[in-house]
Design a protein around this motif. Structure first.
Motif, PDB file in Angstrom:
ATOM      1  N   LEU A 122       0.824  -1.205   0.000  1.00  0.00           N
ATOM      2  CA  LEU A 122       0.000   0.000   0.000  1.00  0.00           C
ATOM      3  C   LEU A 122       0.866   1.267   0.000  1.00  0.00           C
ATOM      4  N   ALA A 123       1.970   1.260   0.763  1.00  0.00           N
ATOM      5  CA  ALA A 123       2.848   2.426   0.806  1.00  0.00           C
ATOM      6  C   ALA A 123       3.500   2.667  -0.555  1.00  0.00           C
ATOM      7  N   LEU A 124       3.966   1.597  -1.217  1.00  0.00           N
ATOM      8  CA  LEU A 124       4.547   1.750  -2.555  1.00  0.00           C
ATOM      9  C   LEU A 124       3.513   2.247  -3.546  1.00  0.00           C
ATOM     10  N   LEU A 125       2.262   1.785  -3.401  1.00  0.00           N
ATOM     11  CA  LEU A 125       1.202   2.251  -4.287  1.00  0.00           C
ATOM     12  C   LEU A 125       0.941   3.739  -4.088  1.00  0.00           C
ATOM     13  N   VAL A 126       0.989   4.204  -2.843  1.00  0.00           N
ATOM     14  CA  VAL A 126       0.794   5.629  -2.559  1.00  0.00           C
ATOM     15  C   VAL A 126       1.914   6.459  -3.188  1.00  0.00           C
ATOM     16  N   VAL A 127       3.156   6.007  -3.074  1.00  0.00           N
ATOM     17  CA  VAL A 127       4.278   6.742  -3.674  1.00  0.00           C
ATOM     18  C   VAL A 127       4.132   6.778  -5.189  1.00  0.00           C
ATOM     19  N   TRP A 128       3.734   5.664  -5.785  1.00  0.00           N
ATOM     20  CA  TRP A 128       3.553   5.622  -7.235  1.00  0.00           C
ATOM     21  C   TRP A 128       2.446   6.559  -7.695  1.00  0.00           C
ATOM     22  N   LEU A 129       1.325   6.562  -6.962  1.00  0.00           N
ATOM     23  CA  LEU A 129       0.230   7.471  -7.302  1.00  0.00           C
ATOM     24  C   LEU A 129       0.643   8.935  -7.139  1.00  0.00           C
ATOM     25  N   ALA A 130       1.406   9.219  -6.077  1.00  0.00           N
ATOM     26  CA  ALA A 130       1.882  10.597  -5.878  1.00  0.00           C
ATOM     27  C   ALA A 130       2.795  11.020  -7.021  1.00  0.00           C
ATOM     28  N   TRP A 131       3.636  10.110  -7.507  1.00  0.00           N
ATOM     29  CA  TRP A 131       4.515  10.429  -8.635  1.00  0.00           C
ATOM     30  C   TRP A 131       3.701  10.705  -9.892  1.00  0.00           C
ATOM     31  N   LEU A 132       2.648   9.930 -10.129  1.00  0.00           N
ATOM     32  CA  LEU A 132       1.790  10.160 -11.285  1.00  0.00           C
ATOM     33  C   LEU A 132       1.060  11.498 -11.187  1.00  0.00           C
ATOM     34  N   VAL A 133       0.562  11.806  -9.974  1.00  0.00           N
ATOM     35  CA  VAL A 133      -0.129  13.086  -9.787  1.00  0.00           C
ATOM     36  C   VAL A 133       0.839  14.252  -9.990  1.00  0.00           C
ATOM     37  N   GLY A 134       2.054  14.124  -9.474  1.00  0.00           N
ATOM     38  CA  GLY A 134       3.046  15.183  -9.673  1.00  0.00           C
ATOM     39  C   GLY A 134       3.407  15.363 -11.131  1.00  0.00           C
ATOM     40  N   ARG A 135       3.514  14.264 -11.855  1.00  0.00           N
ATOM     41  CA  ARG A 135       3.808  14.363 -13.283  1.00  0.00           C
ATOM     42  C   ARG A 135       2.655  15.015 -14.043  1.00  0.00           C
ATOM     43  N   TRP A 136       1.424  14.652 -13.655  1.00  0.00           N
ATOM     44  CA  TRP A 136       0.260  15.265 -14.300  1.00  0.00           C
ATOM     45  C   TRP A 136       0.195  16.765 -14.007  1.00  0.00           C
ATOM     46  N   LEU A 137       0.480  17.129 -12.764  1.00  0.00           N
ATOM     47  CA  LEU A 137       0.432  18.534 -12.378  1.00  0.00           C
ATOM     48  C   LEU A 137       1.522  19.342 -13.068  1.00  0.00           C
TER      49      LEU A 137
END
Length: 335
Positions: free
Chosen positions: A31-46
């Motif tokens: 779950l923690a790795l999934l959160v980091v991956w999602l945060a990276w995707l959101v940062g890239r989108w932003l």
């Protein structure tokens, strides 16, 4: 002495406890790795949003910096959330402390690099000069080619490339000849002290007014600059529009024209006087050729004083072949 007894069962129990602990924490780790991956995707989108494009649309350096900062900021938040899920927030303090010590060490090691980088950021915001501006920075003269994140690149009047560190450019006095297109030239002419100096001033001013490349406003002027033992120095001023005429060529032609006008008017321009002592050592050989005087071509009525584009053409060719992006924007407001 009693024999040493090694209990393998205690070791196995410890290993089994650690393995069970890792298996029980595996869902939280995923779950923690999934959160980091999602945060990276959101940062890239932003980082790819048009909002950041609007904030730094005139500055490619700031645009890239804003994208990177936005992506890493969101990713860092995701890492903190992941550590909270893993109940490992105590590691944050240790990591921050290590990062602080490492940052200080790197700051001392790369002090000049960081100074140039920060100076490049500030100058890309301030835009102190434009491409092809004729500047003098810390005694270094040339035309601006480009501003990079580390250095300001000039082309010297003799066509050589000159790289100046941004930190040096940022803290140095900059003389910009191009910002104001009108530039004043001056030169001096020596006249005999018994000449009509007022008439000499009027003759020179009138000839400057007729010279192509000399502006009528501000008008040419002349005044007495110095008094010598046997001569008086007259200083003539004139203004040149550097967008259409070359400064040095106009100044050179102005000196020639004013000197010719004074000579035509019969003004006495004293020359340096040398005393020669001639001692007779013999006679010229019979049949020796007489000194020949070569005919000199007549000087043109006026030399070509239009702006010289030799360096400009070389700079344009250099900019077309550059791979690194230029941080200077000709249309951006200047400091």
């Amino acid at each position: 002495m009693e024999s040493v007894h090694f209990d393998i069962d205690a070791v196995l129990r410890r290993l089994l406890d650690e393995a069970y602990g890792l298996l029980s924490a595996l869902p939280l780790l995923v779950l923690a790795l999934l959160v980091v991956w999602l945060a990276w995707l959101v940062g890239r989108w932003l980082s790819q949003r048009t909002l950041l494009e609007r904030l730094a649309r005139r500055n490619p350096f700031l645009r890239e910096l804003a994208r990177t900062t936005a992506q890493w900021a969101v990713t860092s938040i995701g890492v903190l959330v992941a550590l909270e899920i893993m109940d490992a927030t105590s590691l944050v303090g240790a990591v921050l402390g290590t990062a602080g010590v490492l940052g200080v060490a790197l700051g001392f090691a790369f002090k000049e690099t960081l100074e140039n980088y920060l100076a490049g950021i500030l100058m890309s915001i301030r835009q102190p000069f434009s491409p092809r501006d004729h500047v003098v920075i810390d005694g270094n003269e040339g035309l601006v080619i480009a501003l990079t994140s580390r250095a300001t690149i000039l082309m010297t009047p003799d066509g050589n490339h000159l790289r100046l560190p941004n930190a040096l450019v940022f803290r140095s006095v900059t003389l910009n000849y191009t910002r104001n297109p009108s530039r004043r030239f001056e030169f001096e002419v020596g006249l005999a002290s018994d000449e009509d100096l007022l008439r000499a001033q009027q003759i020179g001013i009138e000839r400057l007014r007729q010279l192509d490349g000399v502006l009528q406003a501000p008008p040419p002027r002349a005044f007495i600059s110095a008094l010598g033992d046997s001569s008086v120095q007259l200083r003539y001023h004139g203004w040149v529009d550097q967008r259409s005429h070359d400064f040095l060529m106009v100044r050179s032609e102005a000196m020639r024209q004013v000197t010719a006008a004074l000579d035509e008017a019969g003004m006495d321009m004293p020359e340096p006087i040398y005393r020669l002592h001639i001692h007779e050592r013999g006679h010229a050989l019979p049949g020796a050729p007489a000194a020949r005087q070569e005919a000199r071509p007549a000087a043109p009525a006026q030399a070509d004083t239009r702006v010289i584009t030799d360096l400009v053409e070389q700079i344009e060719q250099e900019q077309r072949t550059r791979d690194e992006e230029d941080l200077l924007d000709p249309s951006a407001p200047k400091e």
